[in-house]
Design a protein around this motif. Structure first.
Motif, PDB file in Angstrom:
ATOM      1  N   PRO A 217       0.813  -1.233   0.000  1.00 33.44           N
ATOM      2  CA  PRO A 217       0.000   0.000   0.000  1.00 33.44           C
ATOM      3  C   PRO A 217       0.838   1.269   0.000  1.00 33.44           C
ATOM      4  O   PRO A 217       0.506   2.239  -0.691  1.00 33.44           O
ATOM      5  CB  PRO A 217      -0.817  -0.131   1.301  1.00 33.44           C
ATOM      6  CG  PRO A 217      -0.857  -1.596   1.585  1.00 33.44           C
ATOM      7  CD  PRO A 217       0.469  -2.118   1.120  1.00 33.44           C
ATOM      8  N   SER A 218       1.926   1.265   0.775  1.00 30.52           N
ATOM      9  CA  SER A 218       2.793   2.442   0.829  1.00 30.52           C
ATOM     10  C   SER A 218       3.468   2.679  -0.520  1.00 30.52           C
ATOM     11  O   SER A 218       3.566   3.820  -0.990  1.00 30.52           O
ATOM     12  CB  SER A 218       3.853   2.261   1.919  1.00 30.52           C
ATOM     13  OG  SER A 218       4.756   3.334   1.936  1.00 30.52           O
ATOM     14  N   LEU A 219       3.917   1.605  -1.162  1.00 34.10           N
ATOM     15  CA  LEU A 219       4.562   1.734  -2.467  1.00 34.10           C
ATOM     16  C   LEU A 219       3.576   2.237  -3.519  1.00 34.10           C
ATOM     17  O   LEU A 219       3.920   3.063  -4.364  1.00 34.10           O
ATOM     18  CB  LEU A 219       5.152   0.384  -2.890  1.00 34.10           C
ATOM     19  CG  LEU A 219       6.330  -0.129  -2.064  1.00 34.10           C
ATOM     20  CD1 LEU A 219       6.724  -1.530  -2.496  1.00 34.10           C
ATOM     21  CD2 LEU A 219       7.523   0.818  -2.207  1.00 34.10           C
ATOM     22  N   LYS A 220       2.335   1.745  -3.449  1.00 30.31           N
ATOM     23  CA  LYS A 220       1.304   2.203  -4.378  1.00 30.31           C
ATOM     24  C   LYS A 220       1.052   3.700  -4.214  1.00 30.31           C
ATOM     25  O   LYS A 220       0.925   4.442  -5.195  1.00 30.31           O
ATOM     26  CB  LYS A 220       0.003   1.434  -4.131  1.00 30.31           C
ATOM     27  CG  LYS A 220      -0.040   0.050  -4.767  1.00 30.31           C
ATOM     28  CD  LYS A 220      -1.414  -0.565  -4.547  1.00 30.31           C
ATOM     29  CE  LYS A 220      -1.516  -1.910  -5.241  1.00 30.31           C
ATOM     30  NZ  LYS A 220      -2.852  -2.539  -5.021  1.00 30.31           N
ATOM     31  N   GLN A 221       0.984   4.134  -2.945  1.00 27.96           N
ATOM     32  CA  GLN A 221       0.717   5.542  -2.664  1.00 27.96           C
ATOM     33  C   GLN A 221       1.864   6.415  -3.168  1.00 27.96           C
ATOM     34  O   GLN A 221       1.640   7.465  -3.781  1.00 27.96           O
ATOM     35  CB  GLN A 221       0.512   5.747  -1.167  1.00 27.96           C
ATOM     36  CG  GLN A 221       0.109   7.173  -0.803  1.00 27.96           C
ATOM     37  CD  GLN A 221      -0.110   7.335   0.690  1.00 27.96           C
ATOM     38  OE1 GLN A 221       0.273   6.487   1.478  1.00 27.96           O
ATOM     39  NE2 GLN A 221      -0.732   8.434   1.066  1.00 27.96           N
ATOM     40  N   LYS A 222       3.107   5.983  -2.922  1.00 29.25           N
ATOM     41  CA  LYS A 222       4.258   6.760  -3.374  1.00 29.25           C
ATOM     42  C   LYS A 222       4.304   6.832  -4.894  1.00 29.25           C
ATOM     43  O   LYS A 222       4.606   7.874  -5.475  1.00 29.25           O
ATOM     44  CB  LYS A 222       5.545   6.136  -2.833  1.00 29.25           C
ATOM     45  CG  LYS A 222       5.739   6.354  -1.339  1.00 29.25           C
ATOM     46  CD  LYS A 222       7.045   5.746  -0.864  1.00 29.25           C
ATOM     47  CE  LYS A 222       7.247   6.007   0.636  1.00 29.25           C
ATOM     48  NZ  LYS A 222       8.492   5.401   1.138  1.00 29.25           N
TER      49      LYS A 222
END
Length: 295
Positions: free
Chosen positions: A277-282
């Motif tokens: 999720p964090s990678l998707k957001q970034k």
């Protein structure tokens, strides 16, 4: 091997459902999991070796897990011990309880009846008995959980996790909800431990080491794949996540990796899923507005 992994995924998904009830619904991690899981297996296997019917033995394992959850809940709500520490204390104490129950570090079910024997006269292909058992048990447990969540008591339980102060302002006894949640959660976890012990053919005092990672992986994988879901869909996603996790472990084994180090692969899978999720957001933030809309 794939059918076996799917069957194992169904049985392990009960662990994920149990953890979901505290980790996601009450918003706290319960370390009792690593004690109640092997406790359910130990009580069940010991009862079977003493001549008790496997179904009744499984129920005894569930009750033992609920008892462990009750102790954690009382330490947390009445003793004012932080929930993680309360869970660790109970988990450590259960190690001695399991040894007392089994009178040995491990106990075999060799030549003993098991709950999946009910399918023995159906001439099923190999490992399909576990798949059918998993489907039946999951259908019953998910139906009972959904029925509970849509009662007034279940809604009070959900409200406690959503906003404890608001729930208390409506007259909900939040401490009771937390104790209830820990009991139900650890009962489901102990059920998973009892069924897996019967499937493996033995119970072991160290069988709970690291199982919380397996349960969390089931939850996180389901959430990463399916995203925002309703409550019934989230339960289904946890089951699917557990099956996918077992298939990933099967892939690791088939690639020739040493099974001695499966725990590190479990942790790596969970870590990757947590970072998605964090990678998707970034990635989304790094795109231009036009590219973001296209994505």
């Amino acid at each position: 091997m794939i059918v076996s992994a799917i069957g194992q995924g169904f049985l392990w998904s009960l662990l994920g459902l149990g953890i979901f009830m505290t980790f996601r619904m009450l918003n706290f991690p319960d370390m009792t999991t690593e004690g109640s899981f092997p406790l359910g297996g130990a009580v069940c296997v010991t009862a079977i070796t003493q001549g008790i019917h496997p179904l009744l033995a499984t129920c005894l394992g569930v009750l033992a897990g609920m008892g462990a959850g009750l102790v954690t809940g009382l330490l947390f709500t009445k003793g004012k011990i932080p929930v993680i520490l309360a869970g660790i204390l109970v988990m450590s104490g259960l190690n001695s309880v399991i040894l007392f129950v089994m009178q040995t570090p491990n106990l075999s079910l060799l030549h003993q009846p098991r709950i999946q024997d009910v399918f023995s006269n159906m001439a099923l292909p190999p490992y399909f008995d576990i798949v059918f058992l998993g489907i039946i048990v999951l259908a019953v447990i998910v139906a009972l959980l959904l029925f509970f969540f849509y009662t007034d008591l279940g809604q009070a339980y959900i409200a406690t996790g959503d906003n404890e102060e608001m729930a208390r302002s409506f007259g909900i006894h939040t401490d009771r909800m937390k104790i209830l949640g820990l009991m139900l959660s650890n009962g489901v976890i102990a059920l998973s431990g009892a069924l897996i012990a019967q499937n493996d053919g033995y119970a072991d005092v160290n069988k709970g080491t690291g199982v919380i990672v397996i349960g969390l992986a089931s939850i996180i994988i389901g959430e990463v794949i399916f995203g925002e879901l309703t409550l019934p869909e989230r339960l289904g996603a946890t089951i699917i996540g557990s099956v996918i996790y077992q298939l990933l472990i099967l892939l690791v084994i088939r690639l020739g990796f040493d099974t001695t180090y499966l725990k590190i692969f479990s942790s790596a899978i969970l870590a990757v899923c947590l970072m998605v999720p964090s990678l998707k957001q970034k990635l989304h933030l790094n795109l231009s507005p036009k590219e973001a809309r296209k994505s």
